[in-house]
Design a protein around this motif. Structure first.
Motif, short mmCIF file in Angstrom:
data_model
loop_
_atom_site.label_atom_id
_atom_site.label_comp_id
_atom_site.label_asym_id
_atom_site.label_seq_id
_atom_site.Cartn_x
_atom_site.Cartn_y
_atom_site.Cartn_z
N ILE A 288 -25.96 117.82 -18.74
CA ILE A 288 -24.63 118.15 -17.56
C ILE A 288 -24.10 119.34 -17.28
CG2 ILE A 288 -22.11 117.78 -18.48
CD1 ILE A 288 -23.64 115.16 -20.09
N GLY A 289 -24.89 120.36 -17.79
CA GLY A 289 -24.30 121.50 -17.56
C GLY A 289 -24.57 122.87 -16.02
N PHE A 290 -26.45 121.68 -15.71
CA PHE A 290 -26.67 122.43 -14.89
C PHE A 290 -25.63 121.01 -13.36
CE2 PHE A 290 -29.93 122.45 -11.07
CZ PHE A 290 -30.33 124.08 -11.47
N MET A 291 -26.14 120.35 -13.88
CA MET A 291 -25.00 118.82 -13.13
C MET A 291 -24.28 119.24 -12.33
SD MET A 291 -26.50 115.02 -13.55
CE MET A 291 -27.75 114.86 -14.02
N ARG A 292 -22.86 119.64 -13.61
CA ARG A 292 -21.35 120.10 -12.78
C ARG A 292 -21.36 121.52 -12.40
NH1 ARG A 292 -18.90 119.85 -19.15
NH2 ARG A 292 -18.68 116.68 -19.11
N ALA A 293 -22.29 122.06 -12.15
CA ALA A 293 -21.99 123.29 -11.17
C ALA A 293 -22.83 123.34 -10.05
CB ALA A 293 -23.80 124.81 -12.04
N LEU A 294 -23.11 121.45 -9.61
CA LEU A 294 -24.66 121.46 -8.51
C LEU A 294 -22.65 121.08 -7.43
CD1 LEU A 294 -27.32 119.48 -9.19
CD2 LEU A 294 -26.95 121.87 -8.58
N PRO A 295 -23.09 121.37 -6.53
CA PRO A 295 -22.31 120.64 -4.74
C PRO A 295 -22.27 119.49 -4.98
CG PRO A 295 -23.74 122.08 -3.76
CD PRO A 295 -23.84 121.92 -5.02
N ALA B 57 -21.85 113.53 -15.29
CA ALA B 57 -21.13 114.87 -15.04
C ALA B 57 -20.26 114.43 -13.97
CB ALA B 57 -22.15 115.29 -14.78
N ARG B 58 -20.01 113.53 -13.45
CA ARG B 58 -19.14 113.14 -12.27
C ARG B 58 -18.28 112.37 -12.45
NH1 ARG B 58 -21.55 117.30 -10.06
NH2 ARG B 58 -23.00 117.02 -8.14
N PHE C 242 -23.71 116.86 -0.80
CA PHE C 242 -25.28 115.89 -0.58
C PHE C 242 -24.49 114.70 -0.59
CE2 PHE C 242 -27.00 120.11 -0.23
CZ PHE C 242 -27.19 120.32 0.93
N GLU C 243 -24.31 114.02 -1.85
CA GLU C 243 -24.02 113.14 -2.59
C GLU C 243 -22.92 112.30 -2.36
OE1 GLU C 243 -23.43 113.33 -6.87
OE2 GLU C 243 -23.40 115.33 -6.58
N ASP C 244 -22.11 113.02 -1.69
CA ASP C 244 -21.03 111.93 -0.89
C ASP C 244 -22.31 111.72 0.70
OD1 ASP C 244 -19.09 112.70 -2.80
OD2 ASP C 244 -18.53 114.08 -1.70
N ALA C 245 -22.44 112.64 0.98
CA ALA C 245 -22.79 112.65 2.39
C ALA C 245 -23.75 110.96 2.13
CB ALA C 245 -23.38 113.96 3.31
N ALA C 246 -24.47 110.61 1.63
CA ALA C 246 -25.65 109.89 0.95
C ALA C 246 -24.48 108.49 0.84
CB ALA C 246 -26.90 109.86 -0.52
N ALA C 247 -23.64 109.09 0.08
CA ALA C 247 -22.78 107.48 0.09
C ALA C 247 -22.38 106.93 0.79
CB ALA C 247 -22.01 107.69 -1.58
N ILE C 248 -22.23 108.02 2.18
CA ILE C 248 -21.15 107.54 3.01
C ILE C 248 -22.27 106.69 4.15
CG2 ILE C 248 -20.52 108.27 5.39
CD1 ILE C 248 -18.95 110.28 4.33
N ASP C 249 -23.49 107.96 4.11
CA ASP C 249 -24.83 106.38 4.38
C ASP C 249 -25.30 105.45 4.18
OD1 ASP C 249 -25.16 108.36 6.56
OD2 ASP C 249 -26.11 109.80 5.68
#
Length: 273
Positions: A156-163, A94-95, A166-173
């Protein structure tokens, strides 16, 4: 302000009629399950002397205890494996934006198109070579692979609709991808996880062909196979048959009603994108 109109009343009457049509077979099922065997009146007439003896007799004579245990184990373990594998597979698909991601997605979706009956004979031979025939592990292995494509599609359909904020913020941390999925993404997947859980549980619980094929010749059986043998053995005693049917549907109905609040929203979300 909305007014109560004749059209609204008509729609309500239609909904009531549809509800009665759906509830009527359930009423007949329960009515006959609690009716004494000596009562031969119409199935529609309410039972005046209800009894639970049919359930006790069906449980003992039909051997439903072992079948119920096997169905619970097979369903629970298979669904847990399917949810774990599908959610982990859906996250990179999905990503990721690479060409391999789309190709892998189409490959997994082939599992939704090709009927599993095409592989029935090779799978049976494989289970035989592995020594799993007559064991519930053959069913668990089979369902764990069969249900993955559809469940991955929902995720996959559900994940593609998620912003992705939060993932980018966690990766930066400093979180690694697996940690991002575990602590950030997966908690947001609760609606579609509940939906996939219920849909897969119903599919596995109600399957008749696969347990009949892989458990044939052994003393192991699941609820659908036990009910089929029950009908053949007690074909004239429909009260016992209906009592056994009630026993078989109670566990899966309990799971459905316990999780019904999340089912519709999760399924609708899984169809987005």
């Amino acid at each position: 302000m909305n007014r109560y109109r004749a059209r609204t009343f008509g729609l309500e009457m239609v909904m009531v009629a549809v509800g009665l049509v759906v509830a009527f077979p359930v009423y007949v099922l329960v009515n006959l399950a609690i009716r004494p065997t000596s009562d031969t009146s119409s199935p529609i007439r309410p039972t005046t002397n209800p009894t639970l003896e049919n359930f006790r007799q069906a449980w003992q004579e039909g051997g439903l205890g072992g079948a119920l245990f096997n169905s619970v184990v097979v369903t629970a373990v298979s669904v847990l494996i399917v949810l774990a594998v599908s959610s982990l597979a859906a996250y990179p698909l999905a990503r990721a934006t690479a060409k391999w991601s789309r190709g892998m997605f189409l490959l997994i979706m082939l599992g939704l198109i090709l009927p599993f009956q095409l592989a029935a004979l090779p799978l049976y031979q494989t289970m035989r070579d592995l020594g799993l025939l007559g064991s519930v592990w053959a069913l668990i292995l089979f369902y764990s692979g069969l249900q993955v494509p559809f469940t991955t599609f929902l995720y996959i359909g559900f994940m593609r609709a998620l912003p992705r904020d939060f993932e980018d913020a966690a990766a930066i941390d400093g979180c690694r991808p697996l940690e991002v999925f575990r602590y950030v993404v997966f908690p947001m997947l609760k609606p579609i996880t509940v939906t996939a859980l219920v849909l897969n549980a119903i599919s596995v619980w109600n399957d008749f062909f696969t347990p009949l094929l892989y458990l044939s010749g052994s003393d192991q059986q699941t609820m659908p196979v036990a009910l089929a043998g029950f009908v053949g053995q007690f074909v004239s005693d429909w009260n016992l048959i209906f009592a056994a049917l009630v026993i078989s549907i109670v566990p899966i109905l309990a799971v459905y009603f316990a999780l019904q609040r999340s089912i519709i929203n999760g399924f609708a979300g899984g169809l987005k994108g």
